[in-house]
Write a protein that holds these residues in place. Structure first.
Motif, mmCIF file in Angstrom:
data_model
loop_
_atom_site.group_PDB
_atom_site.id
_atom_site.type_symbol
_atom_site.label_atom_id
_atom_site.label_comp_id
_atom_site.label_asym_id
_atom_site.label_seq_id
_atom_site.Cartn_x
_atom_site.Cartn_y
_atom_site.Cartn_z
ATOM 1 N N GLY A 1 0.408 -8.950 -17.507
ATOM 2 C CA GLY A 1 1.107 -7.602 -16.906
ATOM 3 C C GLY A 1 0.880 -6.444 -17.846
ATOM 4 O O GLY A 1 0.867 -5.139 -17.182
ATOM 5 N N LEU A 2 0.411 -6.644 -18.909
ATOM 6 C CA LEU A 2 -0.199 -5.474 -19.733
ATOM 7 C C LEU A 2 -1.416 -4.819 -19.161
ATOM 8 O O LEU A 2 -1.906 -3.922 -19.000
ATOM 9 N N GLU A 3 -2.326 -5.846 -19.082
ATOM 10 C CA GLU A 3 -3.583 -5.653 -18.273
ATOM 11 C C GLU A 3 -3.482 -4.808 -16.752
ATOM 12 O O GLU A 3 -4.125 -3.939 -16.412
ATOM 13 N N LEU A 4 -2.344 -5.258 -16.160
ATOM 14 C CA LEU A 4 -2.190 -4.662 -14.697
ATOM 15 C C LEU A 4 -1.604 -3.704 -14.626
ATOM 16 O O LEU A 4 -1.718 -2.478 -13.927
ATOM 17 N N MET A 5 -0.839 -3.042 -15.959
ATOM 18 C CA MET A 5 -0.191 -2.118 -16.014
ATOM 19 C C MET A 5 -0.964 -0.508 -15.772
ATOM 20 O O MET A 5 -0.161 0.309 -14.889
ATOM 21 N N PRO A 6 -1.871 -0.488 -16.289
ATOM 22 C CA PRO A 6 -2.672 1.006 -15.989
ATOM 23 C C PRO A 6 -2.775 1.043 -14.384
ATOM 24 O O PRO A 6 -2.788 2.178 -13.936
ATOM 25 N N VAL A 7 -3.167 0.148 -13.843
ATOM 26 C CA VAL A 7 -3.309 0.019 -12.305
ATOM 27 C C VAL A 7 -2.281 0.605 -11.704
ATOM 28 O O VAL A 7 -2.254 1.626 -10.489
ATOM 29 N N VAL A 8 -1.063 -0.423 -11.653
ATOM 30 C CA VAL A 8 0.119 0.002 -11.170
ATOM 31 C C VAL A 8 0.487 1.406 -11.493
ATOM 32 O O VAL A 8 1.060 1.932 -10.908
ATOM 33 N N ASN A 9 0.531 1.707 -12.810
ATOM 34 C CA ASN A 9 0.928 3.057 -13.254
ATOM 35 C C ASN A 9 0.169 4.323 -12.658
ATOM 36 O O ASN A 9 0.865 5.034 -12.124
ATOM 37 N N ASP A 10 -1.052 4.054 -12.282
ATOM 38 C CA ASP A 10 -1.852 5.019 -11.677
ATOM 39 C C ASP A 10 -1.516 5.166 -10.271
ATOM 40 O O ASP A 10 -1.222 6.015 -9.539
ATOM 41 N N ILE A 11 -1.090 4.045 -9.536
ATOM 42 C CA ILE A 11 -0.658 4.019 -8.024
ATOM 43 C C ILE A 11 0.653 4.635 -8.197
ATOM 44 O O ILE A 11 1.042 5.671 -7.239
ATOM 45 N N ILE A 12 1.674 4.313 -9.189
ATOM 46 C CA ILE A 12 2.936 5.058 -8.947
ATOM 47 C C ILE A 12 2.944 6.520 -9.259
ATOM 48 O O ILE A 12 3.621 7.385 -8.518
ATOM 49 N N THR A 13 2.057 6.819 -10.199
ATOM 50 C CA THR A 13 1.783 8.446 -10.559
ATOM 51 C C THR A 13 1.304 9.035 -9.499
ATOM 52 O O THR A 13 1.697 10.106 -9.227
ATOM 53 N N ARG A 14 0.261 8.603 -8.725
ATOM 54 C CA ARG A 14 -0.081 9.218 -7.391
ATOM 55 C C ARG A 14 0.944 9.153 -6.413
ATOM 56 O O ARG A 14 1.084 10.364 -5.497
ATOM 57 N N ALA A 15 1.703 8.208 -6.425
ATOM 58 C CA ALA A 15 2.455 8.273 -5.316
ATOM 59 C C ALA A 15 3.720 9.183 -5.539
ATOM 60 O O ALA A 15 4.181 10.153 -4.625
ATOM 61 N N ASN A 16 3.954 9.494 -6.968
ATOM 62 C CA ASN A 16 5.211 10.562 -7.412
ATOM 63 C C ASN A 16 4.497 12.052 -7.023
ATOM 64 O O ASN A 16 5.177 12.791 -6.381
ATOM 65 N N GLU A 17 3.322 12.043 -7.431
ATOM 66 C CA GLU A 17 2.582 13.359 -7.077
ATOM 67 C C GLU A 17 2.603 13.796 -5.576
ATOM 68 O O GLU A 17 2.653 14.908 -5.164
#
Length: 255
Positions: A217-233
């Protein structure tokens, strides 16, 4: 033509035989899977049971064999193991209170004719022996109200739950415990310990697996976080807001 018919019949028979063999093999495989699955479930459930029994043994200071015997006997005397062990624990406290001069508690033991400590040494007697002497003495009291009053004084407010055991008496309890041993229902201390150690290994494995999940989960967090950030933007942009408005209008029209 005749040869072709014979060949066809032979090929058809072989195909049928092949299908039959395949069906039998599949059924056998499924059966083996069920047996293996049931065996694994049995092993894991036994490990959990042994681990819980060892913990209960440490808390109650009763051996694992004795706890199994008690559990077996209580199935036929309509009692509960937790209630019995809780009453035994309360009896230990009551014995200490009686030795220290607690009048009401000491009087209750005296009314039953049960000795709390060894007169010669001044040491408290074995609490389990005292407990069963209490049970038998209570069973000899004809007045149920008086019996319950003394029982609650020595064994706690839930002492009335012990009435089926009081009515049966220690002799019946001992016979049922011996029956459990004769029937081979009681697992030995060594076997319980072995199953407990197995459960410890299972618990270690599960903890390692949980740790591995967290690492992934820690390794995947940056990828998922990036997707969520882009979606929010995106949804904060004019295009995203328009898309949300269109979706809202579409849902409203459908309803």
């Amino acid at each position: 033509i005749k040869g072709n018919l014979i060949s066809g019949a032979i090929l058809g028979g072989l195909k049928t035989l092949g299908n039959l063999v395949a069906s039998v093999a599949k059924a056998a495989f499924e059966g083996i899977k069920k047996i293996v699955s049931a065996g694994l479930d049995l092993v894991f459930s036994t490990g959990e049971w042994a681990d819980a029994l060892l913990t209960q043994s440490e808390v109650t200071r009763l051996s694992t064999e004795k706890l199994q015997e008690y559990d077996y006997a209580l199935n036929f005397i309509d009692g509960d193991l937790d209630t019995v062990t809780a009453a035994m624990k309360r009896n230990i406290r009551s014995m200490g209170d009686a030795r220290d001069g607690a009048g009401e508690v000491a009087d209750a033991y005296s009314r039953l004719g049960v000795q709390v400590y060894d007169v010669a040494t001044g040491q408290l007697r074995d609490s389990e022996i005292v407990f069963w002497e209490i049970i038998d003495a209570l069973g000899r009291i004809p007045n149920e109200t008086e019996r319950d009053e003394i029982a609650m004084t020595l064994l706690g407010k839930s002492a009335t739950d012990l009435n089926p055991i009081i009515n049966a008496g220690s002799d019946a309890f001992i016979k049922l415990r011996e029956e459990a041993q004769r029937l081979g229902i009681v697992m030995s201390e060594d076997d319980v310990e072995a199953m407990g150690l197995f459960q410890d290994e299972v618990d270690k494995f599960n903890l390692k697996l949980d740790s591995l999940k967290r690492q992934i989960g820690l390794e995947l967090m940056p990828v998922v976080n990036d997707i969520i950030t882009r979606a929010n933007e995106f949804f904060a942009s004019p295009e995203g807001k328009k898309l949300l408005d269109d979706l809202t209008d579409g849902i409203g029209n459908v309803s």
